[in-house]
Design a protein around this motif. Structure first.
Motif, PDB file in Angstrom:
ATOM      1  N   PRO A 120       0.841  -1.200   0.000  1.00 19.17           N
ATOM      2  CA  PRO A 120       0.000   0.000   0.000  1.00 19.17           C
ATOM      3  C   PRO A 120       0.880   1.256   0.000  1.00 19.17           C
ATOM      4  O   PRO A 120       1.986   1.246   0.554  1.00 19.17           O
ATOM      5  CB  PRO A 120      -0.787  -0.106   1.313  1.00 19.17           C
ATOM      6  N   ASN A 132       0.908  -0.458 -11.196  1.00 15.37           N
ATOM      7  CA  ASN A 132       0.364   0.632 -10.391  1.00 15.37           C
ATOM      8  C   ASN A 132      -1.112   0.358 -10.113  1.00 15.37           C
ATOM      9  O   ASN A 132      -1.884   0.052 -11.024  1.00 15.37           O
ATOM     10  CB  ASN A 132       0.517   1.966 -11.116  1.00 15.37           C
ATOM     11  N   LEU A 133      -1.505   0.502  -8.875  1.00 11.99           N
ATOM     12  CA  LEU A 133      -2.884   0.229  -8.461  1.00 11.99           C
ATOM     13  C   LEU A 133      -3.433   1.514  -7.861  1.00 11.99           C
ATOM     14  O   LEU A 133      -3.184   1.847  -6.700  1.00 11.99           O
ATOM     15  CB  LEU A 133      -2.900  -0.927  -7.445  1.00 11.99           C
ATOM     16  N   GLU A 134      -4.188   2.266  -8.669  1.00 10.66           N
ATOM     17  CA  GLU A 134      -4.512   3.640  -8.323  1.00 10.66           C
ATOM     18  C   GLU A 134      -5.829   3.805  -7.586  1.00 10.66           C
ATOM     19  O   GLU A 134      -6.196   4.924  -7.221  1.00 10.66           O
ATOM     20  CB  GLU A 134      -4.509   4.503  -9.590  1.00 10.66           C
ATOM     21  N   ASN A 135      -6.548   2.706  -7.354  1.00  4.94           N
ATOM     22  CA  ASN A 135      -7.784   2.795  -6.583  1.00  4.94           C
ATOM     23  C   ASN A 135      -8.090   1.424  -5.978  1.00  4.94           C
ATOM     24  O   ASN A 135      -7.390   0.435  -6.246  1.00  4.94           O
ATOM     25  CB  ASN A 135      -8.954   3.282  -7.450  1.00  4.94           C
ATOM     26  N   ALA A 136      -9.121   1.381  -5.149  1.00  8.49           N
ATOM     27  CA  ALA A 136      -9.448   0.147  -4.440  1.00  8.49           C
ATOM     28  C   ALA A 136      -9.796  -0.989  -5.391  1.00  8.49           C
ATOM     29  O   ALA A 136      -9.453  -2.149  -5.148  1.00  8.49           O
ATOM     30  CB  ALA A 136     -10.597   0.394  -3.465  1.00  8.49           C
ATOM     31  N   VAL A 169      -6.636  -2.441  -6.698  1.00 10.37           N
ATOM     32  CA  VAL A 169      -5.976  -3.221  -5.656  1.00 10.37           C
ATOM     33  C   VAL A 169      -6.625  -4.586  -5.532  1.00 10.37           C
ATOM     34  O   VAL A 169      -5.954  -5.625  -5.493  1.00 10.37           O
ATOM     35  CB  VAL A 169      -6.020  -2.474  -4.308  1.00 10.37           C
ATOM     36  N   GLU A 186     -10.131   4.232  -0.167  1.00  6.85           N
ATOM     37  CA  GLU A 186      -9.127   5.193  -0.642  1.00  6.85           C
ATOM     38  C   GLU A 186      -7.746   4.563  -0.836  1.00  6.85           C
ATOM     39  O   GLU A 186      -6.780   5.258  -1.172  1.00  6.85           O
ATOM     40  CB  GLU A 186      -9.015   6.365   0.334  1.00  6.85           C
ATOM     41  N   THR A 246      -4.477   2.873  -2.256  1.00  7.78           N
ATOM     42  CA  THR A 246      -3.727   2.745  -3.506  1.00  7.78           C
ATOM     43  C   THR A 246      -2.475   1.929  -3.182  1.00  7.78           C
ATOM     44  O   THR A 246      -2.189   1.637  -2.017  1.00  7.78           O
ATOM     45  CB  THR A 246      -3.321   4.099  -4.101  1.00  7.78           C
ATOM     46  N   TYR A 295       1.002  -0.626  -5.081  1.00  8.22           N
ATOM     47  CA  TYR A 295       1.593  -1.233  -6.272  1.00  8.22           C
ATOM     48  C   TYR A 295       1.952  -2.682  -5.993  1.00  8.22           C
ATOM     49  O   TYR A 295       2.176  -3.083  -4.853  1.00  8.22           O
ATOM     50  CB  TYR A 295       2.798  -0.440  -6.779  1.00  8.22           C
TER      51      TYR A 295
END
Length: 429
Positions: free
Chosen positions: A94, A118-122, A125, A140, A142, A144
């Protein structure tokens, strides 16, 4: 001192540092390399490197470790050498976005060409976890996923490296607890063990892990190589649960310190909090100050496995945030896993200031195992006098504290209070 390939090298400790050092010295042509270990059974059941799994990651805020970790990962992937020790599940971290350790690690991973998602939102993820697994992270969140990483079956890796050392002509002798450094004419000439056995050596490498400071109190290593107990919880899943969670990545949150593995082949999941840990300060002969000394299954039986109730509660609370369904299950057992910590998280590798015939190779600070295939190369370079000057300073026993962002949560370790240790009843859901 001048060390040659014909020098008698004695390594104290058959863990990560000791075995890897022996392996790389033997590969370089050293012919007289002996490892002695205090435990009658090796890998030692209570050594930090003897475990069901350890994280293998390149996500470091320090670019040196990030580079070296990627070299180690490349080595782990050689199945001819390591079999199925290494499991590339990926490592999810996270992000806070506030120049934290994780943010700096992310920058280094990108710069070194790691396979990053890249994991830019839930929603993003959750997509890296299996569809049948309920994730309890906040909306909320985020982060990687580093595909170049995962976990290693720690005990298997140690066993394999032991076999390599023996195959190259090294000796490994169990049940030899070193109790004294022998000196003559102002320098160290060997060691004496608790059973009276004496080993002479041209160079002694101390790689005794969390027993280093308490075993050699005259070297004044109590704060430079501090033994800290780290709290680990293990949980037995059903075969169905194991299959459901098996394809999860390693979960590693540097902000809270909580980390967790996918289930192993026996459907056991392990979790811990990467924190400053606990000390057990005990009097030591030859030292004016008490020295933190491990309390383990070998010294205290089942009692040596128990962690404080407060730490067990924290583990369950953090588990509920990630995998809420598992948080309702009982813990199967706990372990107080003893690390050797330096004040700045950097390793201690180099000659002791009092005697160049004593070499330190220790203070893994909770992040050495992943480097098992390569860490001995660094020690061998130091022994042969070819280590880069910047690394000599970085790892020096008597260095000033290095300045960089550390990965631990908590400022100072707490003293272990025996009346606060968990009981079997505390493990229940």
């Amino acid at each position: 001192m001048d060390v040659t390939t014909s020098s008698e090298i004695l390594i104290v400790g058959a863990g990560c540092f000791g075995l890897s050092t022996a392996y790389h010295l033997l590969k370089r042509g050293f012919r007289r390399v002996t490892i002695v270990d205090r435990s009658s059974v090796i890998p030692a059941p209570d050594a930090a490197s003897t475990d069901i799994n350890k994280i293998v990651r390149s996500s470091y805020s320090d670019i040196y470790y990030a580079r070296l970790a990627r070299e180690a990962i490349a080595a782990w992937k050689d199945e001819k050498e390591w079999g199925d020790t290494y499991h590339e599940s990926g490592v999810f971290c996270p992000l806070l976005g506030n120049d934290s350790y994780t943010d700096q690690a992310y920058v280094n991973d990108i710069a070194l060409g790691a396979r990053i998602e890249n994991l830019e939102n839930a929603s993003a993820v959750r997509s890296v976890f299996p569809p049948g697994v309920k994730i309890g992270l906040p909306e909320e969140v985020t982060g990687y996923l580093n595909r170049d990483g995962g976990w290693a079956f720690a005990e298997e890796g140690v066993s394999r490296l032991m076999s390599k050392v023996l195959a190259l002509g090294g000796q490994i002798i169990a049940g030899k607890q070193v109790v004294e450094l022998l000196r003559a004419n102002g320098s160290t000439t060997g060691v004496r063990c608790s059973d009276g056995t004496v080993f002479d050596a041209d160079l002694i490498v101390l790689s005794a892990g969390s027993w280093t400071a308490s075993s050699f109190p005259s070297l004044d290593l109590g704060q430079k190589c501090l033994a800290t107990g780290q709290c680990v919880g293990l949980m037995q899943l059903t075969p169905e649960e194991g299959e459901r969670y098996r394809k999860c990545p390693v979960y590693l949150d540097f902000n809270s310190g909580f980390y967790m593995f996918p289930p192993n082949a026996d459907n056991v999941v392990k979790m811990a909090i990467h924190a400053s840990g606990y000390t057990q300060m005990l009097p030591a002969d030859g030292s004016t100050s008490p020295i933190s000394t491990p309390r383990t299954i070998q010294s205290h039986g089942e009692q040596g496995l128990r962690i404080p109730r407060s730490a067990l509660k924290e583990l369950r609370q953090e588990l509920a945030k990630v995998y809420p369904e598992l948080a309702a299950k009982p813990f199967s057992w706990t372990r107080l896993c003893w690390y050797t910590d330096s004040p700045d998280d950097d390793w201690v590798i180099g000659p002791h200031p009092s005697d160049p015939k004593i070499m330190l190779a220790t203070a893994g600070s909770g992040h050495a195992y992943k480097f098992l295939p390569v860490i001995g190369r660094v020690v061998a370079d130091s022994i042969q006098g070819v280590l880069h000057p910047a690394l000599i300073r970085k790892f020096a026993v008597d260095r000033q504290q290095n300045s960089h962002t550390v990965s631990r949560v908590g400022n100072q370790p707490r003293e272990l209070e025996l009346d606060q240790l968990c009981t079997p009843e505390d493990l229940l859901a």
